[in-house]
Design a protein around this motif. Structure first.
Motif, PDB file in Angstrom:
ATOM      1  N   LEU A  64       0.817  -1.206   0.000  1.00  0.00           N
ATOM      2  CA  LEU A  64       0.000   0.000   0.000  1.00  0.00           C
ATOM      3  C   LEU A  64       0.854   1.262   0.000  1.00  0.00           C
ATOM      4  O   LEU A  64       1.946   1.290   0.563  1.00  0.00           O
ATOM      5  N   LYS A  65       0.316   2.311  -0.606  1.00  0.00           N
ATOM      6  CA  LYS A  65       0.981   3.604  -0.604  1.00  0.00           C
ATOM      7  C   LYS A  65       0.915   4.222   0.792  1.00  0.00           C
ATOM      8  O   LYS A  65       0.059   3.880   1.611  1.00  0.00           O
ATOM      9  N   LYS A  66       1.798   5.155   1.044  1.00  0.00           N
ATOM     10  CA  LYS A  66       1.794   5.868   2.313  1.00  0.00           C
ATOM     11  C   LYS A  66       0.436   6.537   2.530  1.00  0.00           C
ATOM     12  O   LYS A  66      -0.121   7.146   1.630  1.00  0.00           O
ATOM     13  N   GLY A  67      -0.088   6.385   3.735  1.00  0.00           N
ATOM     14  CA  GLY A  67      -1.379   6.982   4.057  1.00  0.00           C
ATOM     15  C   GLY A  67      -2.542   6.027   3.928  1.00  0.00           C
ATOM     16  O   GLY A  67      -3.625   6.277   4.466  1.00  0.00           O
ATOM     17  N   MET A  68      -2.363   4.905   3.213  1.00  0.00           N
ATOM     18  CA  MET A  68      -3.421   3.903   3.120  1.00  0.00           C
ATOM     19  C   MET A  68      -3.334   2.970   4.326  1.00  0.00           C
ATOM     20  O   MET A  68      -2.246   2.547   4.720  1.00  0.00           O
ATOM     21  N   GLU A  69      -4.484   2.650   4.917  1.00  0.00           N
ATOM     22  CA  GLU A  69      -4.521   1.715   6.035  1.00  0.00           C
ATOM     23  C   GLU A  69      -5.640   0.715   5.822  1.00  0.00           C
ATOM     24  O   GLU A  69      -6.681   1.042   5.248  1.00  0.00           O
ATOM     25  N   VAL A  70      -5.452  -0.488   6.317  1.00  0.00           N
ATOM     26  CA  VAL A  70      -6.471  -1.523   6.214  1.00  0.00           C
ATOM     27  C   VAL A  70      -7.646  -1.141   7.104  1.00  0.00           C
ATOM     28  O   VAL A  70      -7.510  -1.056   8.327  1.00  0.00           O
ATOM     29  N   PHE A  71      -8.774  -0.884   6.508  1.00  0.00           N
ATOM     30  CA  PHE A  71      -9.995  -0.409   7.157  1.00  0.00           C
ATOM     31  C   PHE A  71      -9.828   0.969   7.787  1.00  0.00           C
ATOM     32  O   PHE A  71     -10.783   1.515   8.323  1.00  0.00           O
ATOM     33  N   GLY A  72      -8.628   1.538   7.772  1.00  0.00           N
ATOM     34  CA  GLY A  72      -8.415   2.879   8.298  1.00  0.00           C
ATOM     35  C   GLY A  72      -8.808   3.039   9.739  1.00  0.00           C
ATOM     36  O   GLY A  72      -9.233   4.109  10.170  1.00  0.00           O
ATOM     37  N   ASN A  73      -8.678   1.967  10.541  1.00  0.00           N
ATOM     38  CA  ASN A  73      -9.193   1.984  11.911  1.00  0.00           C
ATOM     39  C   ASN A  73      -8.090   1.619  12.876  1.00  0.00           C
ATOM     40  O   ASN A  73      -7.913   0.463  13.236  1.00  0.00           O
ATOM     41  N   ALA A  74      -7.321   2.623  13.311  1.00  0.00           N
ATOM     42  CA  ALA A  74      -6.216   2.361  14.223  1.00  0.00           C
ATOM     43  C   ALA A  74      -6.715   1.859  15.568  1.00  0.00           C
ATOM     44  O   ALA A  74      -6.086   1.027  16.220  1.00  0.00           O
ATOM     45  N   ASP A  75      -7.878   2.355  16.029  1.00  0.00           N
ATOM     46  CA  ASP A  75      -8.390   1.955  17.331  1.00  0.00           C
ATOM     47  C   ASP A  75      -8.724   0.470  17.373  1.00  0.00           C
ATOM     48  O   ASP A  75      -8.641  -0.177  18.414  1.00  0.00           O
TER      49      ASP A  75
END
Length: 394
Positions: A305-316
């Motif tokens: 993934l590119k910088k800034g992309m996260e899986v589900f975007g859910n750090a919590d």
């Protein structure tokens, strides 16, 4: 299945007993009706345990050969098949999907209710592997998700051609490669595999993976003679109690389908999935059978993934710790994960609370099987994962 001893795996028996007590506790508290777990290290399983019931109402205990709906744990299998075709030179992951599924040449991107835009670049095969294609699943509130629901693109009683036609009439959520979004992408990948092999997805997976690895119970439909081994699938009712899913006689793994879902249609046993996972931990080979080369497996298990992309975007929720490779989540930052793990750990999960992981650095794999929908008890699976790491003596 032959187990090695915990000592041979350099694992604490005391901690394994604590792990078992935690799994039994989840049953006793009514969180799940049945659990099966497997841990393997150094090429052999060292812990394989069952808790609770395959069918509680009929007092059928969980058994070593119980069959589970693995749902999205189908995705890594289809991803491996894709990379096998890549190694054979029969497809390239940088190819536009339209080279295999021509309807993909006509896609647009959603802008608003009245506007679509042309694609800035085609959807590539690697976008399907990474969930960066701009597709979605039809479960969220985005207008495109509502279009999926209205078109019934996930209806498995459509033929693959009918499903593909409906899908390609709907715009993408975003420009290919610009975001990560969990989606129907691996179902599309299954259609690509079929287009390349000239066979159904089930036939392709059986010839390429299941027969070579001896995964005798993994398939898209449970044969009538094996239905007694299929676990009941549960849900939580309004009173917080577990009950069987409605209309089990209409379960697609029992009735059969016209479109075999590469994104979530397979059933199988824990023992079968162990053989698949061990092949990956061995970097492509099991019992002298080679499906992939070591560098290909390592490439798949690398964050793409590119910088800034996260899986589900859910750090919590712990997902902020993960990137995504070619078919798997990949752990990048253990400090952002709420459970014990290690850099480079990879794997995936399924909608009925199934879960697996592979850690090449610890030479460890784990598989957690249950049958409760929707997926919401992955904390039990991750507790299993944490306790497995805590049992290691090194």
């Amino acid at each position: 299945m032959q187990l090695c001893t915990p000592d041979q795996a350099n694992v604490s028996e005391q901690q394994l007993s604590r792990l078992d007590a935690s799994m039994q506790g989840a049953i006793d508290k009514g969180h799940l009706n049945g659990i099966q777990v497997l841990l393997a290290r150094r090429d052999k399983p060292f812990h394989f345990a069952s808790f609770g019931w395959q069918d509680k109402a009929n007092d059928v205990p969980m058994a070593t050969d119980t069959i589970f709906r693995i749902y999205s744990m189908t995705k890594p299998i289809v991803s491996v098949a894709t990379m096998m075709l890549f190694e054979e030179g029969r497809l390239q992951i940088a190819d536009p999907v339209g080279e295999y599924l021509p309807a993909f040449h006509n896609l647009k991107v959603y802008v608003d209710e009245n506007t679509t835009a042309n694609l800035e670049r085609p959807v590539l095969v690697r976008d399907l592997l990474m969930h960066t294609a701009g597709l979605t699943y039809g479960f969220d509130e985005h207008p495109v998700d509502r279009m999926y629901a209205e078109a019934h693109v996930l209806d498995r009683q459509l033929t693959p051609d009918e499903a593909l036609d409906r899908l390609c009439r709907i715009p993408l959520v975003f420009q290919p490669g610009s975001q990560w979004r969990y989606s129907i992408a691996t179902d599309v990948l299954g259609w690509v595999v079929s287009a390349v092999t000239g066979k159904s997805l089930g036939e392709s997976l059986n010839e390429m993976i299941f027969e070579p690895l001896g995964m005798k119970d993994t398939r898209f439909q449970v044969p009538e003679e094996d239905l007694g081994r299929l676990s009941v699938n549960y849900q939580t009712n309004h009173y917080g109690r577990l009950e069987s899913m409605p209309k089990p006689d209409r379960d697609p793994v029992v009735t059969g389908v016209k479109t075999e879902s590469g994104g979530g249609g397979l059933v199988g046993t824990t023992a079968d999935y162990f053989r698949f996972a061990q092949m990956l931990l061995n970097e492509g080979t099991l019992d002298g059978v080679r499906l992939l080369g070591p560098r290909t497996v390592r490439y798949m298990a690398t964050d793409h993934l590119k910088k800034g992309m996260e899986v589900f975007g859910n750090a919590d929720g712990g997902y902020g710790a993960y990137g995504f490779g070619l078919g798997f989540r990949v752990l990048k930052t253990p400090g952002r994960h709420r459970h014990l793990s290690g850099v480079g750990e990879y794997g995936w999960a399924g909608a009925a609370n199934t879960y697996f992981w592979i850690d090449p650095n610890a030479d460890l794999l784990g598989i957690f099987m249950s049958q409760l929908m929707p997926s919401g008890l992955h904390d039990v699976a991750r507790m299993f994962q944490s306790q497995a790491y805590a049992a290691l003596n090194d």
